[in-house]
Design an enzyme around this catalytic site. Sequence first.
Site, mmCIF file in Angstrom:
data_model
loop_
_atom_site.group_PDB
_atom_site.id
_atom_site.type_symbol
_atom_site.label_atom_id
_atom_site.label_comp_id
_atom_site.label_asym_id
_atom_site.label_seq_id
_atom_site.Cartn_x
_atom_site.Cartn_y
_atom_site.Cartn_z
ATOM 1 N N HIS A 105 -10.936 5.219 -6.764
ATOM 2 C CA HIS A 105 -11.746 5.660 -5.630
ATOM 3 C C HIS A 105 -13.135 6.063 -6.117
ATOM 4 C CE1 HIS A 105 -8.017 6.837 -3.010
ATOM 5 N NE2 HIS A 105 -8.303 5.557 -2.950
ATOM 6 N N HIS A 130 0.823 -1.201 0.000
ATOM 7 C CA HIS A 130 0.000 0.000 0.000
ATOM 8 C C HIS A 130 0.862 1.258 0.000
ATOM 9 C CE1 HIS A 130 -4.201 0.824 -0.188
ATOM 10 N NE2 HIS A 130 -4.171 1.723 0.772
ATOM 11 N N TYR A 158 -4.464 12.851 -0.184
ATOM 12 C CA TYR A 158 -3.204 13.099 -0.877
ATOM 13 C C TYR A 158 -2.934 14.584 -1.065
ATOM 14 C CZ TYR A 158 -3.230 8.138 -1.551
ATOM 15 O OH TYR A 158 -3.254 6.787 -1.312
#
Length: 303
Positions: free
Chosen positions: A273, A247, A282
């Site tokens: 997403h 990840h 982010y």
Amino acid sequence: MSVPREAPLAPLTDECEAYLAYLGDQRRAAPLTLENYRRDLHRLERLGDGRALMTLGAADIRRFVARLHGEGLSGRSIARVLSCWRGLYRWLLRRRLIPANPVDGIRAPKSPRLLPRALSPDQAQALLDPPAEAALEVRDLAMFELFYSSGLRLSELAGLDVGGGLDPAEGMVTVLGKRGKTRSVPVGAHAWAALKAWDTVRAAIAPAAEPALFVTRSGRRMSPSAIRDRLARRARSVGLGVHVHPHMLRHSFASHLLQSSGDLRAVQELLGHSSIRSTQVYTHLDFQHLARIYDAAHPRARK
């Protein structure tokens, strides 16, 4: 405070087993999801201390949440547990086995939101640049280049088949993501080169009937845990100095792409997403990057 070790899992009640069967057969839940749900349902039975689950009320669930929090479970983990319990009672409610869902309206305690940790571009380069020599190293480099190049999830990469998702002509890889949704993501030049090298090596390892793109020494599909272990091993072998997990490569892909492009919507699509809220974390990583540049370059930044 550390979380107490769970007792070995015993068989669940008939209702819970039927619910898990429904998730697997009707909702196509992934094996790892079913494993996590089974663990969370065991928590519910343990906290219920022998009481029939259909007799529990909202006050009981609130008390269970307090217990889990006191045992050291984070707010995020408790939220996941509540989601599992809520789904079980929603399923029971639809079958008219209970009058109301006792988990509705109950929330987990808030905990500080931790930003996902990403490698720096230099760290990513240090991880991927060393050449592969042995056959398994060629395979590993192909996997990790594809991880970082395309921001895949671990399950997506492990599920790739030969010829099933890779399209060299278009420069894309198509994967099956969460909830059975497919998406196509570009593959970079370094990843294509690594995949081409692995294709040659794979032909000498995998049986002709094996569909998996990434296989073990014995020619069988690699498990997610095996991929995770190999990534950690490579990070150690190149002396990276940090624990690297799959990840983290996905986080690195997203944060580096956002730093270069500033296009949050594009990053959302590439990550798969469903909501922009999942991708907005982010922007915080990007702000940290900008803050470091400011601190290093602005003449009035230093105290």
